[in-house]
Design a protein around this motif. Structure first.
Motif, PDB file in Angstrom:
ATOM      1  N   SER A   1       0.831  -1.208   0.000  1.00 34.20           N
ATOM      2  CA  SER A   1       0.000   0.000   0.000  1.00 34.20           C
ATOM      3  C   SER A   1       0.865   1.258   0.000  1.00 34.20           C
ATOM      4  CB  SER A   1      -0.920   0.000   1.226  1.00 34.20           C
ATOM      5  OG  SER A   1      -1.689   1.181   1.270  1.00 34.20           O
ATOM      6  N   ILE A   2       1.901   1.267   0.853  1.00 28.50           N
ATOM      7  CA  ILE A   2       2.800   2.425   0.933  1.00 28.50           C
ATOM      8  C   ILE A   2       3.534   2.638  -0.389  1.00 28.50           C
ATOM      9  CG2 ILE A   2       4.961   3.228   1.970  1.00 28.50           C
ATOM     10  CD1 ILE A   2       3.943   2.059   4.635  1.00 28.50           C
ATOM     11  N   LEU A   3       4.072   1.564  -0.950  1.00 23.06           N
ATOM     12  CA  LEU A   3       4.834   1.671  -2.191  1.00 23.06           C
ATOM     13  C   LEU A   3       3.952   2.087  -3.364  1.00 23.06           C
ATOM     14  CD1 LEU A   3       7.180  -1.443  -1.889  1.00 23.06           C
ATOM     15  CD2 LEU A   3       7.829   0.969  -1.732  1.00 23.06           C
ATOM     16  N   SER A   4       2.744   1.509  -3.467  1.00 25.19           N
ATOM     17  CA  SER A   4       1.849   1.844  -4.577  1.00 25.19           C
ATOM     18  C   SER A   4       1.380   3.288  -4.487  1.00 25.19           C
ATOM     19  CB  SER A   4       0.646   0.897  -4.607  1.00 25.19           C
ATOM     20  OG  SER A   4      -0.081   0.951  -3.391  1.00 25.19           O
ATOM     21  N   ARG A   5       1.088   3.751  -3.269  1.00 32.24           N
ATOM     22  CA  ARG A   5       0.679   5.136  -3.085  1.00 32.24           C
ATOM     23  C   ARG A   5       1.836   6.083  -3.392  1.00 32.24           C
ATOM     24  NH1 ARG A   5      -1.218   4.616   1.581  1.00 32.24           N
ATOM     25  NH2 ARG A   5       0.610   5.241   2.795  1.00 32.24           N
ATOM     26  N   GLY A   6       3.030   5.705  -2.930  1.00 34.91           N
ATOM     27  CA  GLY A   6       4.198   6.548  -3.161  1.00 34.91           C
ATOM     28  C   GLY A   6       4.552   6.679  -4.629  1.00 34.91           C
ATOM     29  N   ILE A   7       4.467   5.570  -5.377  1.00 37.60           N
ATOM     30  CA  ILE A   7       4.826   5.595  -6.802  1.00 37.60           C
ATOM     31  C   ILE A   7       3.737   6.231  -7.658  1.00 37.60           C
ATOM     32  CG2 ILE A   7       5.315   4.158  -8.827  1.00 37.60           C
ATOM     33  CD1 ILE A   7       6.582   2.114  -6.888  1.00 37.60           C
ATOM     34  N   PHE A   8       2.502   5.761  -7.497  1.00 36.26           N
ATOM     35  CA  PHE A   8       1.451   6.132  -8.435  1.00 36.26           C
ATOM     36  C   PHE A   8       0.662   7.379  -8.070  1.00 36.26           C
ATOM     37  CE2 PHE A   8       2.276   1.720  -9.452  1.00 36.26           C
ATOM     38  CZ  PHE A   8       2.245   1.730 -10.846  1.00 36.26           C
ATOM     39  N   PHE A   9       0.523   7.676  -6.780  1.00 37.73           N
ATOM     40  CA  PHE A   9      -0.242   8.878  -6.411  1.00 37.73           C
ATOM     41  C   PHE A   9       0.672  10.027  -6.006  1.00 37.73           C
ATOM     42  CE2 PHE A   9      -2.757  11.657  -3.681  1.00 37.73           C
ATOM     43  CZ  PHE A   9      -3.863  11.881  -4.501  1.00 37.73           C
ATOM     44  N   THR A  10       1.456   9.818  -4.952  1.00 35.91           N
ATOM     45  CA  THR A  10       2.357  10.876  -4.488  1.00 35.91           C
ATOM     46  C   THR A  10       3.407  11.218  -5.545  1.00 35.91           C
ATOM     47  OG1 THR A  10       2.079  10.053  -2.233  1.00 35.91           O
ATOM     48  CG2 THR A  10       3.906  11.566  -2.625  1.00 35.91           C
ATOM     49  N   GLY A  11       3.934  10.190  -6.208  1.00 38.97           N
ATOM     50  CA  GLY A  11       4.972  10.407  -7.208  1.00 38.97           C
ATOM     51  C   GLY A  11       4.415  10.812  -8.560  1.00 38.97           C
ATOM     52  N   LEU A  12       3.991   9.840  -9.352  1.00 39.65           N
ATOM     53  CA  LEU A  12       3.529  10.115 -10.717  1.00 39.65           C
ATOM     54  C   LEU A  12       2.275  10.986 -10.742  1.00 39.65           C
ATOM     55  CD1 LEU A  12       4.066   6.573 -12.285  1.00 39.65           C
ATOM     56  CD2 LEU A  12       5.426   8.637 -12.713  1.00 39.65           C
ATOM     57  N   GLY A  13       1.304  10.668  -9.883  1.00 37.85           N
ATOM     58  CA  GLY A  13       0.051  11.419  -9.897  1.00 37.85           C
ATOM     59  C   GLY A  13       0.252  12.898  -9.641  1.00 37.85           C
ATOM     60  N   ALA A  14       0.805  13.218  -8.469  1.00 36.66           N
ATOM     61  CA  ALA A  14       1.023  14.626  -8.115  1.00 36.66           C
ATOM     62  C   ALA A  14       2.049  15.279  -9.023  1.00 36.66           C
ATOM     63  CB  ALA A  14       1.463  14.724  -6.663  1.00 36.66           C
TER      64      ALA A  14
ATOM     65  N   SER B   1      10.289  18.100 -16.468  1.00 37.52           N
ATOM     66  CA  SER B   1      10.079  18.616 -15.110  1.00 37.52           C
ATOM     67  C   SER B   1       9.199  17.662 -14.319  1.00 37.52           C
ATOM     68  CB  SER B   1       9.445  20.013 -15.156  1.00 37.52           C
ATOM     69  OG  SER B   1       8.206  20.002 -15.830  1.00 37.52           O
ATOM     70  N   ALA B   2       8.290  16.974 -15.011  1.00 37.08           N
ATOM     71  CA  ALA B   2       7.400  16.026 -14.333  1.00 37.08           C
ATOM     72  C   ALA B   2       8.160  14.842 -13.770  1.00 37.08           C
ATOM     73  CB  ALA B   2       6.311  15.543 -15.297  1.00 37.08           C
ATOM     74  N   ILE B   3       9.154  14.339 -14.508  1.00 36.37           N
ATOM     75  CA  ILE B   3       9.912  13.187 -14.001  1.00 36.37           C
ATOM     76  C   ILE B   3      10.773  13.604 -12.805  1.00 36.37           C
ATOM     77  CG2 ILE B   3      11.931  13.416 -15.525  1.00 36.37           C
ATOM     78  CD1 ILE B   3      10.236  10.142 -14.389  1.00 36.37           C
ATOM     79  N   VAL B   4      11.323  14.822 -12.862  1.00 32.78           N
ATOM     80  CA  VAL B   4      12.091  15.325 -11.714  1.00 32.78           C
ATOM     81  C   VAL B   4      11.172  15.479 -10.499  1.00 32.78           C
ATOM     82  CG1 VAL B   4      13.413  17.286 -10.816  1.00 32.78           C
ATOM     83  CG2 VAL B   4      13.807  16.482 -13.159  1.00 32.78           C
ATOM     84  N   HIS B   5      10.003  16.043 -10.725  1.00 28.87           N
ATOM     85  CA  HIS B   5       9.014  16.264  -9.669  1.00 28.87           C
ATOM     86  C   HIS B   5       8.528  14.929  -9.088  1.00 28.87           C
ATOM     87  CE1 HIS B   5       5.349  18.940  -8.433  1.00 28.87           C
ATOM     88  NE2 HIS B   5       5.707  18.117  -7.465  1.00 28.87           N
ATOM     89  N   ALA B   6       8.208  13.985  -9.960  1.00 30.46           N
ATOM     90  CA  ALA B   6       7.645  12.703  -9.536  1.00 30.46           C
ATOM     91  C   ALA B   6       8.645  11.881  -8.719  1.00 30.46           C
ATOM     92  CB  ALA B   6       7.184  11.904 -10.754  1.00 30.46           C
ATOM     93  N   VAL B   7       9.879  11.800  -9.197  1.00 28.83           N
ATOM     94  CA  VAL B   7      10.892  11.014  -8.481  1.00 28.83           C
ATOM     95  C   VAL B   7      11.226  11.679  -7.143  1.00 28.83           C
ATOM     96  CG1 VAL B   7      13.238  10.095  -8.544  1.00 28.83           C
ATOM     97  CG2 VAL B   7      11.828  10.039 -10.608  1.00 28.83           C
ATOM     98  N   TRP B   8      11.278  12.992  -7.140  1.00 32.93           N
ATOM     99  CA  TRP B   8      11.503  13.721  -5.886  1.00 32.93           C
ATOM    100  C   TRP B   8      10.420  13.357  -4.870  1.00 32.93           C
ATOM    101  CZ3 TRP B   8      15.002  16.956  -3.546  1.00 32.93           C
ATOM    102  CH2 TRP B   8      14.551  17.628  -2.410  1.00 32.93           C
ATOM    103  N   ASN B   9       9.159  13.438  -5.294  1.00 36.80           N
ATOM    104  CA  ASN B   9       8.055  13.125  -4.386  1.00 36.80           C
ATOM    105  C   ASN B   9       8.160  11.705  -3.846  1.00 36.80           C
ATOM    106  OD1 ASN B   9       6.990  15.646  -4.779  1.00 36.80           O
ATOM    107  ND2 ASN B   9       5.111  14.968  -5.766  1.00 36.80           N
ATOM    108  N   PHE B  10       8.477  10.759  -4.735  1.00 36.80           N
ATOM    109  CA  PHE B  10       8.545   9.366  -4.310  1.00 36.80           C
ATOM    110  C   PHE B  10       9.672   9.128  -3.312  1.00 36.80           C
ATOM    111  CE2 PHE B  10      10.437   5.091  -5.045  1.00 36.80           C
ATOM    112  CZ  PHE B  10       9.462   4.369  -4.371  1.00 36.80           C
ATOM    113  N   VAL B  11      10.848   9.658  -3.608  1.00 36.14           N
ATOM    114  CA  VAL B  11      12.008   9.422  -2.739  1.00 36.14           C
ATOM    115  C   VAL B  11      11.880  10.165  -1.411  1.00 36.14           C
ATOM    116  CG1 VAL B  11      14.510   9.723  -2.498  1.00 36.14           C
ATOM    117  CG2 VAL B  11      13.548   8.969  -4.687  1.00 36.14           C
ATOM    118  N   ILE B  12      11.461  11.420  -1.464  1.00 35.24           N
ATOM    119  CA  ILE B  12      11.454  12.262  -0.262  1.00 35.24           C
ATOM    120  C   ILE B  12      10.221  12.042   0.619  1.00 35.24           C
ATOM    121  CG2 ILE B  12      11.522  14.637   0.614  1.00 35.24           C
ATOM    122  CD1 ILE B  12      14.133  13.733  -0.649  1.00 35.24           C
TER     123      ILE B  12
END
Length: 283
Positions: free
Chosen positions: A117-130, A205-216
């Motif tokens: 749940s944490i990983l899927s939310r982090g990758i698909f919503f917090t990361g890619l989604g946002a 910019s989206a890939i930079v933003h998405a990976v930042w969100n996922f990692v941080i």
């Protein structure tokens, strides 16, 4: 572009972001109630968030702005390798920098479903989604409508400031913490705006933003002053320094993170100054 149309375009794009997120979350919650696994709901939620935003932004361009998405840097998907490198190394280096300060690692005890749940939310919503939706709105629509009204310099500053202010919504902070969040958010957004201008596409910019969100903030490793029960691992800093910890908002507003945003921005400006005759980003 007339001032009224610029303002309304900004307002409409923010409403699109809000509506898309609400719809995506409501659908995911409905699926969760009929026993769809939580990790699958998180994946669906993130994908729907992107799709709803994309098609509503497309409708805004067509019906209100009378223009094509491509003219707002929402082009066909294409990434440049250098921005993929930045996307990976920026949050990793920022995170590693915190490990140089005294602290302790803690692992949260949780079952497989919780981890998924944490990983899927982090990758698909917090990361890619946002990451993708916010780039469509702030570096897609806002950046361009402000530029059409003013110029590139103003187009970098105004949406970036709005981006910083947007991170205060729903949060009760002290005045000092508010100021810190606005400064940090604005600097991060300036970096993303420069990437968009340099690459002429929101996807980099989206890939930079998405990976930042996922990692941080994606829930794999949380860095802060307290144990994060919604993260797989926590690095609990012993220091209570406001500048180091980012205050109440967290490490995204820390001096280390802000230095990262500024360094990337500076490198873009210096590289552009060498190759561009008109020096579009000289500020």
């Amino acid at each position: 572009m007339k001032t009224k149309k610029m303002i309304l375009s900004i307002v409409f794009s923010i409403l699109i972001l809000i509506i898309s997120q609400i719809l995506a979350v409501l659908i995911a919650e409905a699926l969760l109630k009929v026993k769809v696994p939580e990790f699958a709901c998180n994946i669906i939620c993130g994908i729907l968030y992107i799709l709803f935003t994309y098609y509503l932004i497309k409708l805004l361009c067509k019906k209100y702005l009378n223009d094509e998405l491509g003219n707002y840097y929402i082009t066909k998907f294409k990434l440049e390798s250098k921005w993929v490198v930045v996307a990976i190394f920026l949050p990793v280096i920022v995170t590693v920098c915190f490990f140089l300060f005294n602290g302790t690692f803690e692992q949260n005890a949780m079952d497989l479903n919780s981890k998924l749940s944490i990983l899927s939310r982090g990758i698909f919503f917090t990361g890619l989604g946002a990451g993708i939706t916010e780039e469509m709105v702030f570096r897609g629509i806002m950046l361009n409508v402000v530029e059409k009204k003013f110029n590139k310099k103003v187009a970098i500053i105004i949406p970036s400031l709005l981006f910083g202010i947007a991170h205060l919504i729903g949060i009760k902070f002290s005045l000092l913490n508010w100021a810190l969040v606005i400064i940090a958010g604005t600097m991060a957004a300036i970096m993303l705006a420069l990437i968009t201008y340099e690459s002429k596409s929101i996807w980099n910019s989206a890939i930079v933003h998405a990976v930042w969100n996922f990692v941080i903030i994606g829930g794999v490793i949380s860095v802060g002053t307290e144990l994060n029960h919604y993260s797989l691992y926590s690095y609990i800093l012993e220091s209570k320094s406001f500048a180091l910890t980012g205050g109440e908002f967290g490490i995204e507003a820390s001096i280390i993170a802000v230095s990262g945003y500024c360094l990337v921005s500076l490198l873009i400006l210096l590289a552009n100054r060498k190759k561009s005759k008109d020096r579009l980003y000289e500020i």
